[in-house]
Design a protein around this motif. Sequence first.
Motif, mmCIF file in Angstrom:
data_model
loop_
_atom_site.group_PDB
_atom_site.id
_atom_site.type_symbol
_atom_site.label_atom_id
_atom_site.label_comp_id
_atom_site.label_asym_id
_atom_site.label_seq_id
_atom_site.Cartn_x
_atom_site.Cartn_y
_atom_site.Cartn_z
ATOM 1 N N ILE A 117 0.849 -1.186 0.000
ATOM 2 C CA ILE A 117 0.000 0.000 0.000
ATOM 3 C C ILE A 117 0.888 1.240 0.000
ATOM 4 C CG2 ILE A 117 -1.967 -1.034 1.145
ATOM 5 C CD1 ILE A 117 -0.945 0.151 3.754
ATOM 6 N N CYS A 118 0.303 2.353 -0.395
ATOM 7 C CA CYS A 118 1.024 3.603 -0.257
ATOM 8 C C CYS A 118 0.052 4.772 -0.287
ATOM 9 C CB CYS A 118 2.091 3.759 -1.330
ATOM 10 S SG CYS A 118 1.419 4.070 -2.940
ATOM 11 N N LEU A 119 0.535 5.881 0.189
ATOM 12 C CA LEU A 119 -0.263 7.099 0.244
ATOM 13 C C LEU A 119 0.429 8.183 -0.558
ATOM 14 C CD1 LEU A 119 -1.209 7.394 3.994
ATOM 15 C CD2 LEU A 119 -2.805 7.391 2.113
ATOM 16 N N GLY A 120 -0.374 8.948 -1.274
ATOM 17 C CA GLY A 120 0.170 10.127 -1.923
ATOM 18 C C GLY A 120 -0.589 11.329 -1.412
ATOM 19 N N GLN A 121 -0.515 12.399 -2.149
ATOM 20 C CA GLN A 121 -1.246 13.567 -1.704
ATOM 21 C C GLN A 121 -2.646 13.505 -2.292
ATOM 22 O OE1 GLN A 121 0.543 17.216 -2.788
ATOM 23 N NE2 GLN A 121 -0.343 18.301 -1.065
ATOM 24 N N GLY A 122 -3.602 13.245 -1.436
ATOM 25 C CA GLY A 122 -4.984 13.179 -1.886
ATOM 26 C C GLY A 122 -5.388 11.843 -2.462
ATOM 27 N N TRP A 123 -4.521 10.866 -2.377
ATOM 28 C CA TRP A 123 -4.900 9.550 -2.865
ATOM 29 C C TRP A 123 -4.196 8.461 -2.080
ATOM 30 C CZ3 TRP A 123 -0.682 6.865 -4.628
ATOM 31 C CH2 TRP A 123 0.413 7.624 -5.032
ATOM 32 N N ALA A 124 -4.755 7.273 -2.185
ATOM 33 C CA ALA A 124 -4.138 6.100 -1.575
ATOM 34 C C ALA A 124 -4.141 5.017 -2.637
ATOM 35 C CB ALA A 124 -4.938 5.646 -0.365
ATOM 36 N N ALA A 125 -3.221 4.089 -2.546
ATOM 37 C CA ALA A 125 -3.188 3.024 -3.543
ATOM 38 C C ALA A 125 -2.802 1.732 -2.870
ATOM 39 C CB ALA A 125 -2.196 3.358 -4.650
ATOM 40 N N CYS A 126 -3.281 0.643 -3.434
ATOM 41 C CA CYS A 126 -2.854 -0.654 -2.938
ATOM 42 C C CYS A 126 -2.627 -1.573 -4.121
ATOM 43 C CB CYS A 126 -3.872 -1.235 -1.967
ATOM 44 S SG CYS A 126 -5.410 -1.681 -2.726
ATOM 45 N N ALA A 127 -1.677 -2.465 -3.969
ATOM 46 C CA ALA A 127 -1.425 -3.474 -4.987
ATOM 47 C C ALA A 127 -1.829 -4.811 -4.394
ATOM 48 C CB ALA A 127 0.041 -3.488 -5.370
ATOM 49 N N THR A 128 -2.475 -5.629 -5.179
ATOM 50 C CA THR A 128 -3.033 -6.858 -4.640
ATOM 51 C C THR A 128 -2.409 -8.079 -5.297
ATOM 52 O OG1 THR A 128 -4.758 -6.960 -6.287
ATOM 53 C CG2 THR A 128 -5.217 -5.686 -4.297
ATOM 54 N N SER A 129 -2.766 -9.219 -4.722
ATOM 55 C CA SER A 129 -2.226 -10.466 -5.247
ATOM 56 C C SER A 129 -2.775 -10.767 -6.633
ATOM 57 C CB SER A 129 -2.540 -11.605 -4.286
ATOM 58 O OG SER A 129 -3.928 -11.632 -4.054
ATOM 59 N N LEU B 286 -3.155 -6.311 -9.397
ATOM 60 C CA LEU B 286 -3.865 -5.089 -9.725
ATOM 61 C C LEU B 286 -3.369 -3.980 -8.816
ATOM 62 C CD1 LEU B 286 -7.585 -6.150 -10.021
ATOM 63 C CD2 LEU B 286 -6.101 -5.337 -11.832
ATOM 64 N N THR B 287 -3.347 -2.792 -9.334
ATOM 65 C CA THR B 287 -3.120 -1.637 -8.488
ATOM 66 C C THR B 287 -4.414 -0.848 -8.458
ATOM 67 O OG1 THR B 287 -0.842 -1.574 -9.170
ATOM 68 C CG2 THR B 287 -1.680 0.367 -8.083
ATOM 69 N N ARG B 288 -4.897 -0.617 -7.263
ATOM 70 C CA ARG B 288 -6.139 0.126 -7.112
ATOM 71 C C ARG B 288 -5.820 1.465 -6.493
ATOM 72 N NH1 ARG B 288 -10.534 -3.315 -7.055
ATOM 73 N NH2 ARG B 288 -9.966 -5.499 -7.349
ATOM 74 N N VAL B 289 -6.378 2.490 -7.067
ATOM 75 C CA VAL B 289 -6.153 3.837 -6.552
ATOM 76 C C VAL B 289 -7.464 4.348 -5.982
ATOM 77 C CG1 VAL B 289 -5.306 6.127 -7.100
ATOM 78 C CG2 VAL B 289 -4.426 4.163 -8.332
ATOM 79 N N PHE B 290 -7.372 4.943 -4.810
ATOM 80 C CA PHE B 290 -8.539 5.537 -4.146
ATOM 81 C C PHE B 290 -8.230 6.998 -3.876
ATOM 82 C CE2 PHE B 290 -10.476 1.486 -2.980
ATOM 83 C CZ PHE B 290 -9.396 0.632 -3.033
ATOM 84 N N THR B 291 -9.268 7.793 -3.777
ATOM 85 C CA THR B 291 -9.033 9.128 -3.247
ATOM 86 C C THR B 291 -8.850 8.987 -1.744
ATOM 87 O OG1 THR B 291 -11.332 9.558 -2.815
ATOM 88 C CG2 THR B 291 -10.498 10.175 -4.984
ATOM 89 N N ILE B 292 -8.340 10.015 -1.167
ATOM 90 C CA ILE B 292 -8.064 9.929 0.259
ATOM 91 C C ILE B 292 -9.368 9.850 1.052
ATOM 92 C CG2 ILE B 292 -7.991 12.384 0.832
ATOM 93 C CD1 ILE B 292 -5.410 9.778 1.872
ATOM 94 N N GLY B 293 -10.463 10.268 0.435
ATOM 95 C CA GLY B 293 -11.755 10.172 1.114
ATOM 96 C C GLY B 293 -12.426 8.838 0.891
ATOM 97 N N GLY B 294 -11.864 7.988 0.038
ATOM 98 C CA GLY B 294 -12.400 6.646 -0.110
ATOM 99 C C GLY B 294 -13.123 6.389 -1.422
ATOM 100 N N VAL B 295 -13.046 7.303 -2.371
ATOM 101 C CA VAL B 295 -13.658 7.065 -3.677
ATOM 102 C C VAL B 295 -12.704 6.211 -4.499
ATOM 103 C CG1 VAL B 295 -14.537 8.137 -5.765
ATOM 104 C CG2 VAL B 295 -14.780 9.299 -3.565
ATOM 105 N N GLN B 296 -13.263 5.186 -5.128
ATOM 106 C CA GLN B 296 -12.402 4.338 -5.951
ATOM 107 C C GLN B 296 -12.085 5.055 -7.250
ATOM 108 O OE1 GLN B 296 -12.998 0.197 -6.084
ATOM 109 N NE2 GLN B 296 -14.689 0.241 -4.627
ATOM 110 N N LYS B 297 -10.833 5.028 -7.597
ATOM 111 C CA LYS B 297 -10.427 5.685 -8.853
ATOM 112 C C LYS B 297 -9.861 4.641 -9.798
ATOM 113 C CE LYS B 297 -8.198 9.659 -8.706
ATOM 114 N NZ LYS B 297 -7.108 10.502 -8.182
#
Lengths: 1121, 185
Positions: A529-541, A544-555
Motif C-alpha cells: 500500500i502507499c499514500l500520496g497527496q490526496g490519494w491512496a493506492a494498494c497493490a493486490t495479489s 492489480l493496483t487500485r487507486v482511491f481518493t483519500i476520502g475513499g472514492v475508488q479511482k
Amino acid sequence: MLMQPTLLTCCFPEKIRRGICSCIVTCGSDGDVRIWENLDDDDPKSINVGEKAYSFALKNGRLVTAVSNNTVQIHTFPEGAPDGILTRFTTNANHVVFNRDGTKIAAGSSDFMVKVVEVTDSSQQKTFRGHDAPVLSLSFDPQDVFLTSASCDGSVRVWKISDQTCVTSWPLLQKCNDVINAKSICRFAWQPKSGKLLAVPVEKVVKLYRRETWDNQFDLSDNFITQTLSIVTWSPCGQYVAAGSVDGCIAVWNVDTQECMERMKHEKSYTICGLAWHPKGGQIAYTDTEGNLGLLENVCNKDGKKSSGKVSSAVAKDYNDLFDEDDDFLNTDLIEPRSSPKVVSNEEDDDDDDLMLASGHPRHRGAIIEDDENSLDTALMKVNSNLEKDDDNDQDGSIPVLPVSTTQRPFYDGPMPTPQQKPFQSGSTPSHLTHRFMVWNSIGIIRCYNDEQDNAIDVEFHDTSIHHATHLPNSLNHTMADLSSEAILLACESTEELASKLHCVHFSSWDSNKEWTVDMPKDEDIEAICLGQGWAACATSAMLTRVFTIGGVQKEIFSLPGPVVSMAGHGEQLLVIYHRGTGFDGDQCLGVQLIELGKKKRQVLHGDPLPLTKKSYLMWVGFSAEGTPCYVDSEGIVKMLNRGLGNTWIPVCDTREYCKGKSDHYWVIGIHEKPQQLRCIPCKGARFPPTLPRPAVAILSFKLPYCQITTEKGQMEEQFWRSVVFHNHLDYLSKNGYEYDENAKNEAAKEQQELLMKLFALSCKLEREFRCVELADFMTQNAVSLAIKYASRSRKLILAQRLSEMAVEKATEMAAPEEDEEEEEEDFRNHLNAGYSNSTTEWSQPRVRNLHEQDMEDSKEADAVEEVEEMPEMQKFRQNPFCKTVGLPEMSAPKSAVITTSSQGRVNPFKVSANQKDPTAHSANILDNMSKFSKNTPTPNSRAVNKQKSPVIKPLIPKPKSKQALAATFFQPRPPHAGDKTVEEKEEKAENILPEIQAAVTENTENKRPKTGFQMWLEENRESILADNPDLEEADIIKEGMSRFRVLSSDERMVWTEKAKGVAASNSAEAKKRKRPADAKNEGKEKREEKSKEDSSLPKKRKPLDPSINVRLSAFAFKQS
Amino acid sequence: MDPAEAEFLAEKELVTVIPNFSLDRIYLIGGDLGPFNPGLPVEVPLWLAVNLKQRQKCRLIPPEWMDAEKLEEIRDQERKEDTFTPMPSPYYMELTKLLLNYASDSIPKADEIRTLVKDTWDTRIAKLRLSADSFVRQQEAHAKLDNLTLMEINTTGTFLTQALDHMYKLRTNLQPAESAQSQDF
C-alpha cells in the motif's frame, strides 16, 4: 564404560541449505552435538549443549538433550539456540526419545523414574514409577499407546502411556547397580509405523515381541554374533533390524525371513553405542564408545542380498583407516578417511551411472558418502523428504524403499533461479516480530504490538503539529501501514472468514467521519500500500493496483505486469516495483513503473528494469522529500532517479561505507535533497532496528561513486555532479508547475558555476587547456566570460580565444530556442529563413519598426541575437552582404574595421550599417553581469576580481585592457587600439575626465542626438568626400557633404530621413534602458557618461572615418596615462 | 560560587534532542541553533533542551556516557583508583540531575543511572575530603588535584579555604591572644 560417549541419529529433512539434506547428527558425552554434512565433513557444525551429555533426540527442528545438570533441555536445530528446559530429575537422565510425531518426549533417569513430557508445554508431564534401578533406555510405541523402558534392575517394562500403568514386564537383562556397569544399554525398538513388533537385544539374540499379546514371536540370531547385543534399530521400512554388539559387530536381519543379511565387524572391536538408519534406508550410521563415527552403505538393497557378505567385509576393510586412530575424538578421526573414499569414488566414477545395476559388484560396498558426488546427495535429499512424508502418513506399513538412481535425476548445473523476494512496505521491520515498526518515514512512526496482552498499533508523528499521537486497536491484524500528513493507511491480509481490507484513517478530513474501510474482492490479498497527496493506492495479489481518493472514492485500476514488491507515493507520483521475471544466481529481476496521477496522468517509467546491485534485493523504496524516486538495496546502495539523464538511476550513497562492523547496517527512513541528507538508523549487527530502546536517527551524506575522489579534481567533479543531480528536482518542479524556491535554484547554479570555475582554474594551472575548454562548455555565459578573463590573465591567449569562440557558439545555441518561438509566431519569416538566410535581417528590420514599435527594445535584442547567429557563417563566405543589399557601395570603411579586428576571428558585418548600439548593449550587459558575478563569487577567482577592481592597475593596464577587450569583443568588431584605449581609460576615470570627454564628443552628441538623414548620409559618404578632397577640415567635410546631399533626389533624401528616424527611436530606447538607478547626485553625470560612452561606441565603428576625434581622444588618453 | 551558578554554567552544555516541531535556524547571542526538523536529532544547549522538554516539544537523547553499563565502569574505576579519574563530562553531576529530573522518561534505566552517578559522586567527595584532611594534617603548603569538576570544587572550595583561613588565624593569633588576655587582666 557403557555410557554413551557418542550417540547418533541421521538425516534431517529440516536441513534447509540447498543440496545438503543428508546430514548426520552426533552427540558426544563431551556435550557437543555435531552436524556432519557427510562423512568427509572435517568441519562439522557444533552445538554445545552442556558440560556432559547423556542422550539426545532430534525431531522437527528440536534438539532434546539430557545433560549433566539433571535436566532435559531443548535447543533449536540447526541453529542450536537454547529453547528452554523440559523437565528435571534428581539425577541425570540416561535416555531421551521423541514419539513419532515429535509432540512428546520420554526421558528415563538414574533416579528410577520415567517421564513423558509434552514438548510444547512442559507442564504436561506424566511420571512412570516402578523400576527399582536406573532406567537404561526407552522407546515409544509408534502408535503412541505404549512406552517401553529397560532398567538396571534387569526388567524391560511396557507401560500404557494414558494411565501410566505397567502392562507387562520381562526380566531379560542382567542386574547391575548402575548404568556404567550395565553390560548392555538395551536400546530396543518398535517396528516403525505399525508397531506390531518390539525388538529387544537380549544377550546374543534379538527377541521380537508381539504387540498386545506380548509373547516372544521369534528370535533373530547369527553365529557371527559372539558378544552381547546392546542396540537394536529398525530400518525405516520396518523390514530389517540392525543390531550392534558390545564387541563391535553389526548384523542386519530381514524380519520376514529371519535371515541375517549383513554382518560387519568393527576392526577395533569397540562397543557399538549408536545405530541409525538413513530415512530412506540403505545406509546405517554407527558410533562406538571411543567416539568414532562410521557409515555402512548399500545395506539391504532389495537386489543386494547376494553381495551382503562381501559388503560387510569390505566395509570393515575400508574402515581400517578410519579406526586406526586411537584418538577418541571424532574430528581427528574423520580427517583420515578422506583419502580412502576418494579412491573408492574415483574407481567408481565410470560406473557411477549404473550404480544400481552393478550393485552386485564387489566394489560396490559400504563406502563413505562421496563428497564429490553431488548427484547422490541431491537424490538423497529428494528421496528423503518424500520418505519422511510417507513415514508420517502411511499407517499401513508399506515399504517405500527407493533405489537410488542417479541416472534418473540428472543434476542441473546451470544458474539457479532466485526465490522472488516477498512484498514489503518500505520502512517496516519483519512482520513476524511481536513488536515492530510498520512504517517509519519522514512524517512519523507506526509501531505494532502483537503479544499476549495487546494487539495494537501506535501512531506517532514527528511533528506534533500534524496530528497528535494515536493508539489504534489492531483487531483485524493489520500488517501493512503507510503514513502521510493527511492520513494513516492500514491493510490486512484476508483470513478464512474476512476479506483483505484497506483501512484509512483520514485524520485531516474536515468532516466528522475520519475513517473508511474497503474490502477487497474474494481471493484478492493486499500486498503493498502507499499514500500520496490526496490519494491512496494498494497493490493486490491479483496483480492489480487500485487507486482511491483519500476520502475513499475508488479511482483508477490498472494491472501490474508482475507480482508487486513494493510501492511508494509522493504528491501525484506513484512508484510501483514488481517482479519482471525470475532472477538467477541470487539476483532479483525487478521492474519499476512511475505514474503521475495528477491532471496529466502519464506514465514516466514504463516498467523499466530496476538496476539492483548483484545478488541483492530491494530494501527500501520511496521518494525523496522533494519528490525524486529513490531506492535502497540490501547491499546498502542508495540510488536515485536522475531526471536530468533520461530517467536513469544514479547511485548516490553507499551506506555500507559508513558501517563499522561487517554485520552492521543502516536502515534507511528518508532521503532529503535539500539539505542533502540520508536519514537512517544505524543497526548494530542487524538489518533493522528493534522498537526498544527507541533507535536514534543518524544522518549520512551523499557521495557519488566518482573516480579518484581523493584528488582535488575528483572531489570537485563529484561535488559538481552531485549538485547537478540533487537539483534536478527543481527543474522537475518548475516543469510541472509546482511552487519551488527560485533562490535555491540560483544558489545551486552559483554553486555549480563556482565549482566549475575552480576546476577550470585547476586545469589552467595544470596546463590542461583542452580540458579547460571542455569545462567551459558546462559553464553559463557569465562564467565563460569570467573564464576568458582568467585565461587571458594567465597568459593563455589561445585558450582565451577558443573560449571566446565557444562563447559565441553558446550564444547562438541560446538564441536558437528563442528563434524557435519566434518562428512559431511568424511563419512567413520562417519560410524565407529556410531558403535564404541572409534576408532575415532585411525582413525583421521593417517588421520591428512597423509592428512592434512599442516594445522596440525587446525586438531589437532579438534582432541582435539573430545577427549574432548569422554572423559566423556570413563573415566567412560573404563580403558584407547586408551592406550590399542596402545598396551602399562604399564598403571600404567597414571592411577595414573588419580587417583590423580579424585577429578576433568573428566579426559582425552588420554592425556598421545597422543598429550599432545593439552589440554595445550586449557587451555592456556582459560586463555588467561579469562584475556582478565576480562580486557574488569572490572566492574562485578573487585574483582576477581584485585586479579588476583595484585602482592600482597601472602596470597591468595592457593586460586587463586586452582581456576586457576580449571579453567584450566577441559580439562586436574590435575597434582600433587607440579608440579602444580611450574608451577604457574613460571608463576607468569617468569622473575626472568628464569635462574633457564632453568637449571631445560634443559634436558627436550633436551629430547623433537628433540624428538626421543627412548625418547618416554623411557617415556613409564621408569616405568618398575625403577621397575626393583629402585635405578638407572637419567643418569643410560637412559643408561639402551638405552640398552633395542637396544634390540627391528628394526620394533618396526621404529614404535617409526614414532611416534616421528608426535609428533615433532605437537610440532613445537604448539610452532609456541603460539608464541605471544611480544615486541622485551622480545621476546627471552618469547620464552624460553613458551618453559619452555610447557616443564613443558609435565613433568606434566610425573611427577610421573620423580621425580628428580619434586623434583627440587618443591624445587625451595618452596624456592621462 | 554557589551550586546554582555551577548549574547555570552547565546549562550551556550541548545535548541532543529530537524536536517534534519544525523551526528554522534561530540566531541567538550565544550562537545559532537549529534548524529544527521534526524527528531529526539536533544539538541544543541544556537550558533549551529542558525548556523544550517541559513544554513537550522534544524528546531527549541521553548523552553517550549516560548509560548504566558505562557509568558502572566509571564508578568501579573511581573506587579502584586513589586519585580522581577523569569524568565523562565536566558537568556530569549537573547534567544527570537536570536530565533525570526533567526527562527521565527518555532515559532508559533512569533510576539506576541516578544511583550510579550518586555513587561516583560520593566516592569522589569522600576522596576530596580525605585529601583535604591529609593536606591539613601534613601541613602542606600546596596540593594538586586533577580531574575535579567545577561542582566538586565548589562543594569544598569555600569551606576549605575558610577553614584554612581560620586555622591560620588561630595559629597566628595564638601569641596575640595570650597578650590580649594579659592585657585584659
